[in-house]
Design a protein around this motif. Structure first.
Motif, PDB file in Angstrom:
ATOM      1  N   GLN A 148       0.580  -1.169  -0.003  1.00 52.96           N
ATOM      2  CA  GLN A 148      -0.030  -0.010   0.047  1.00 52.96           C
ATOM      3  C   GLN A 148       0.700   1.266   0.129  1.00 52.96           C
ATOM      4  N   LYS A 149       0.264   2.211  -0.439  1.00 48.35           N
ATOM      5  CA  LYS A 149       0.860   3.662  -0.485  1.00 48.35           C
ATOM      6  C   LYS A 149       0.365   4.268   0.551  1.00 48.35           C
ATOM      7  N   VAL A 150       1.175   5.072   1.593  1.00 45.01           N
ATOM      8  CA  VAL A 150       0.875   5.701   2.640  1.00 45.01           C
ATOM      9  C   VAL A 150       2.006   6.975   2.635  1.00 45.01           C
ATOM     10  N   ALA A 151       1.468   8.122   1.953  1.00 47.43           N
ATOM     11  CA  ALA A 151       2.496   8.931   1.588  1.00 47.43           C
ATOM     12  C   ALA A 151       3.298   9.497   3.218  1.00 47.43           C
ATOM     13  N   ASP A 152       2.354   9.734   4.117  1.00 51.53           N
ATOM     14  CA  ASP A 152       2.698  10.610   5.586  1.00 51.53           C
ATOM     15  C   ASP A 152       3.588   9.190   6.229  1.00 51.53           C
ATOM     16  N   ARG A 153       4.748   9.674   6.247  1.00 48.81           N
ATOM     17  CA  ARG A 153       5.662   8.659   6.664  1.00 48.81           C
ATOM     18  C   ARG A 153       5.436   8.031   8.392  1.00 48.81           C
ATOM     19  N   ARG A 154       4.986   8.936   9.138  1.00 52.35           N
ATOM     20  CA  ARG A 154       4.489   8.684  10.834  1.00 52.35           C
ATOM     21  C   ARG A 154       3.361   7.600  10.511  1.00 52.35           C
ATOM     22  N   GLU A 155       2.325   8.047   9.732  1.00 53.30           N
ATOM     23  CA  GLU A 155       1.174   7.158   9.424  1.00 53.30           C
ATOM     24  C   GLU A 155       1.758   5.870   8.898  1.00 53.30           C
ATOM     25  N   ALA A 156       2.579   5.835   8.003  1.00 53.58           N
ATOM     26  CA  ALA A 156       2.893   4.406   7.415  1.00 53.58           C
ATOM     27  C   ALA A 156       3.764   3.628   8.295  1.00 53.58           C
ATOM     28  N   ILE A 157       4.524   4.187   9.434  1.00 50.64           N
ATOM     29  CA  ILE A 157       5.138   3.508  10.395  1.00 50.64           C
ATOM     30  C   ILE A 157       4.132   3.073  11.177  1.00 50.64           C
TER      31      ILE A 157
END
Length: 501
Positions: free
Chosen positions: A442-451
């Protein structure tokens, strides 16, 4: 205090002097290539850079009290002593070295270059050299260290004058040696001119920085300069230490005019690791070296770190360390900031933060994870903006080939659209999914949310890899730098999971 004439003597045989005028016996109190730093009595060196041409600021430097100017292009308004040279950027390092008392000539200089592994090799090398006795300075990606003083790193390899100042501080701080990461940018831009190395280490060469070097051959030639530069005549007892398992290693070794030690795992080498055992708690192997064969036990994790340790062991043995000193010092290196650095906050799965930001580095990280995993591998990574775009689909492909779950996110997007960067990475992801259709992404551009997404997805026994930024404690969005540390964010996400449970 030093005269312009004395400084210019350092250029003989290195940079051609085209013209000189005025009193070369003028005394100089400082040297700078930044017109804003000029003070009365300074030498201003006008350098034509990538974005700024110092020749445009000569009049400003003179108005601020510059006593003399070194320049590359003829400038009419210079009314003080000046010297015109064929290459002022190259001259800057030699002038700085002479001004600061030739500090590299008073230190054992260890230069480490390659696409990956420089930082870990430098940390291990520093520990091993300190085992011999004496203080060892460090210049690299994470920080500059002079004894107990730690200076935040502006670049992997600092600018020419900053480098000479750092080396002088090491000499003044009674250091006997300096270990340096030497970037391809620094070599191409002559930032290390005027610095003479005793030992040069080559780790590997894989695609990176092609936004700057344009071709892999140009990238190779930049790295090669560290090794062809070993032929300086001032210092004896030089050596190159080269990874013979890397395709470029043999080529570098063949072009060295000083003795070479090779190192590796796969093929015959002067320093070879045998009986390698890997675990999450560390690594053991037998090191077969010119000084003898001996066991090595290390807290560092992964086969890639076996290479880094072999290189550092080679440096230490060349510099006179005994086998016992090497063995004891290796065990003292517990971790290197942002290099397979584990985040432990009581979670039932493994979390690793790593600086891997090239295809090869990501493959090395994933290979290490594959050898150590108990469950799935969840990989979080992105690619930097305004940098080599060609590696983006390759990194996407590499992530899918050795992961079970992939989360694409922002790295340092800089002035590029983060979603556009992810689209380019996704090309490689989709290509690899044709052979590994079970992998989800999946693509989650916000790095904090991705982690946080990765932490929520992790099950007991899984391994979460957060790649790309490692030790960095910032994120660059647009032209602004914001505080962001993957390790901190990972701990916060784990605590949130615990709180919600």
């Amino acid at each position: 205090m030093m005269t312009l004439e004395e400084l210019v003597q350092s250029l003989r045989g290195q940079v051609k002097v085209l013209e000189q005028a005025g009193d070369l016996r003028v005394s100089l109190t400082a040297i700078t290539d930044d017109s804003r730093a000029v003070q009365a009595g300074s030498l201003f060196v006008a350098v034509k850079g990538e974005q700024v041409d110092g020749h445009r600021y000569i009049s400003s430097a003179l108005a601020s009290g510059a006593a003399a100017v070194v320049m590359q292009e003829a400038v009419a308004e210079v009314d003080r002593s000046y010297v015109r040279v064929a290459d002022s950027r190259k001259a800057l390092g030699y002038l700085g070295s002479r001004f600061y008392g030739d500090p590299s000539g008073r230190l054992r200089m260890i230069g480490i270059t390659g696409t990956n592994g420089k930082t870990t090799t430098s940390y291990v090398c520093k520990a091993l050299l300190e085992s011999i006795g004496g203080r060892v300075g460090l210049i690299g990606t994470v920080a500059y260290q002079i004894g107990s003083e730690i200076i935040p790193a502006s670049h992997t390899t600092p600018g020419a004058l900053e480098l000479q100042q750092l080396l002088k501080k090491m000499v003044d701080g009674r250091c006997s040696a300096a270990v340096m990461e030497v970037s391809s940018h620094a070599l191409a831009q002559d930032r290390v001119s005027g610095t003479e190395y005793d030992v040069a280490v080559f780790s590997n060469l894989t695609q990176d920085h092609l936004d700057f070097h344009k071709t892999m051959e140009e990238y190779f030639q930049a790295k090669l300069r560290l090794f062809t530069g070993l032929t300086g005549i001032q210092k004896p007892n030089k050596r190159a230490i080269v990874n013979s398992d890397d395709p470029s290693g043999a080529r570098i070794a063949s072009l060295c005019a000083v003795p070479v030690w090779t190192y590796g795992i796969k093929d015959k080498a002067d320093l070879r690791a045998e009986q390698v055992r890997l675990s999450l708690d560390g690594t053991t192997f037998m090191a077969a070296t010119p000084a003898g064969t001996f066991p090595v036990e290390s807290h560092l994790v992964g086969e890639h770190n076996v290479y880094n340790m072999l290189a550092a062991i080679g440096v230490a043995l060349h510099e006179g360390a005994t086998i016992d000193q090497v063995r004891q010092a290796v065990t003292r290196v517990t971790n290197v900031p942002g290099r397979f650095e584990r985040v432990m906050a009581g979670q039932p799965f493994t979390v690793v933060v790593d600086y891997a930001h090239t295809e090869d580095a990501l493959v090395r990280l994933l290979t290490a994870a594959q050898a150590l995993k108990a469950g799935r591998i969840i990989t979080v990574f992105g690619c930097g903006g305004d940098r080599d775009r060609g590696k983006r689909p390759k990194m996407g492909r590499a992530a899918v080939q050795q992961s079970d779950v992939v989360i694409l996110t922002s790295d340092n997007p800089r002035t590029e659209n983060p979603l556009a960067i992810l689209d380019e990475v996704e090309v490689g992801v989709r290509d690899a999914l044709q052979q590994r259709s079970h992998v989800t992404y999946q693509k989650v551009a916000d790095r904090r949310e991705a982690i946080a997404t990765a932490m929520r997805a992790a099950r007991p026994g899984d391994m979460v890899l957060i790649a790309g930024k490692g030790h960095e404690d910032y994120q660059i969005i647009g032209t602004k730098k914001f505080h962001f540390d993957d390790r901190e964010v990972a701990r916060d996400a784990i605590r949130e999971l615990t709180h919600c449970a």
